[in-house]
Design an enzyme around this catalytic site. Structure first.
Site, PDB file in Angstrom:
ATOM      1  N   GLU A 181      -8.297   2.039  -4.778  1.00  0.00           N
ATOM      2  CA  GLU A 181      -9.367   1.747  -3.807  1.00  0.00           C
ATOM      3  C   GLU A 181     -10.124   3.007  -3.416  1.00  0.00           C
ATOM      4  O   GLU A 181      -9.531   4.011  -3.000  1.00  0.00           O
ATOM      5  CB  GLU A 181      -8.787   1.066  -2.544  1.00  0.00           C
TER       6      GLU A 181
ATOM      7  N   GLU B 281       0.825  -1.200   0.000  1.00  0.00           N
ATOM      8  CA  GLU B 281       0.000   0.000   0.000  1.00  0.00           C
ATOM      9  C   GLU B 281       0.864   1.257   0.000  1.00  0.00           C
ATOM     10  O   GLU B 281       1.966   1.269   0.562  1.00  0.00           O
ATOM     11  CB  GLU B 281      -0.908   0.015   1.250  1.00  0.00           C
TER      12      GLU B 281
HETATM   13  O1  KIV Z   1      -6.437  -6.841   1.794  1.00  0.00           O
HETATM   14  C1  KIV Z   1      -7.179  -6.833   0.805  1.00  0.00           C
HETATM   15  O2  KIV Z   1      -8.103  -7.645   0.682  1.00  0.00           O
HETATM   16  C2  KIV Z   1      -6.948  -5.817  -0.214  1.00  0.00           C
HETATM   17  C3  KIV Z   1      -7.902  -5.742  -1.367  1.00  0.00           C
HETATM   18  C4  KIV Z   1      -9.229  -5.301  -0.974  1.00  0.00           C
HETATM   19  C5  KIV Z   1      -7.372  -4.943  -2.492  1.00  0.00           C
HETATM   20  O3  KIV Z   1      -6.009  -5.096  -0.120  1.00  0.00           O
END
Ligand code: KIV
Length: 281
Positions: free
Chosen positions: A184, A117
């Site tokens: 997201e 991220e």
């Molecule tokens: O942790 C997760 O499930 C995610 C997705 C929603 C992209 O990062």
């Protein structure tokens, strides 16, 4: 398409305008079912924390939990590209740990790629992992690991200034060699713009229909997680209802002495039984 989906094939799909389908998995049985479907990428998401471990935040899972679940998923996945989600502790506290932890996802859990991220030193971490030969999926917009710093779980990039920043972050991740990027919880027109500007695929979640692919948390779409449901989640079935009904029937059958019946029990040779009871002649 070959037996095993590759990073190159995922990138080709953008060029051919074929949508990319991504789902999360955390255990063997669901990963097997998902892999048998036409899903292109399976993500062992750190959403594990919320939907499978009952924790409040994704920051509460670490490498131990993520590797444990990634290994179970790896045993099931024969076809889809398998991406391991780097947990907060594996790179955000100390970005110099990023490469070693990404390697653990590949070498110990058998993942094909990792996801990380956006955070203030994301480009350094992503660049170093790519340089180590491990494919990286970026993640911009709402980033749950640092949602606290963003004012909570809110749509990001609603004004021109913050939207431009998200676009710039996505472009910078592409430049660092990421093979795709998750968008997201951002406005659909911004996601469409980013998708048009990037040559790598965008995978949307709460980012509208114009992304190159879509990802959902499997427990959300199957109706297996009910603590909260974001606006962007579409529940395709309500497995919770079926599971509750099945368990209620089991409880009732046991209490009424209806389970197990003969069909679910092992018989014994009557002669052997007599011998056992000491009544044989
Ligand atoms: O942790 C997760 O499930 C995610 C997705 C929603 C992209 O990062």
């Amino acid at each position: 398409m070959s037996e095993h989906v590759t990073v190159r094939q995922i990138q080709e799909k953008k060029r051919k305008k074929e949508k990319i389908v991504v789902l999360t998995a955390y255990d063997y049985p669901l990963a097997s079912l998902i892999d048998r479907s036409a899903v292109d990428i399976i993500l062992v998401g750190d959403s594990l924390a919320n939907v499978a471990l009952g924790l409040d935040s994704t920051t509460q899972v670490g490498m131990t939990e993520m590797l444990h679940h990634a290994k179970a998923v790896r045993r099931a996945v024969k076809r889809a590209l398998l991406v391991g989600d780097m947990p907060f502790e594996s790179y955000q506290e100390d970005p110099s740990l990023a490469v070693a932890n990404a390697r653990r996802f590949v070498e110990e859990a058998g993942c094909d790629a990792v996801k990380l991220e956006w955070f203030d030193r994301c480009l350094e971490a992503a660049g170093n992992i790519v340089a180590a030969g491990i494919p990286v999926m970026g993640h911009v917009g709402l980033t749950p690991q640092t949602a606290g710093q963003m004012g909570g779980f809110k749509v990001q990039g609603k004004d021109a200034g913050s939207a431009r920043k998200i676009l710039e972050n996505a472009l910078a991740l592409e430049k660092k060699g990421c093979f795709s990027v998750v968008l997201e919880c951002i406005p659909a027109p911004l996601a469409a713009m980013i998708t048009g500007r990037l040559s790598i695929p965008t995978i949307g979640i709460g980012a509208g229909k114009d992304c190159d692919g879509q990802v959902l948390v499997t427990h959300d779409l199957l109706g297996l997680f009910e603590r909260f449901t974001p606006k962007f989640v579409k529940q395709y079935v309500r497995l919770n209802d079926s599971i509750e009904k099945g368990i209620a029937r089991f409880c009732a059958d046991v209490r009424r002495g209806k389970f197990p019946d003969n069909a679910h029990s092992y018989p014994m040779n009557p002669q052997e039984l007599k011998t056992l009871k000491g009544k044989a002649t």
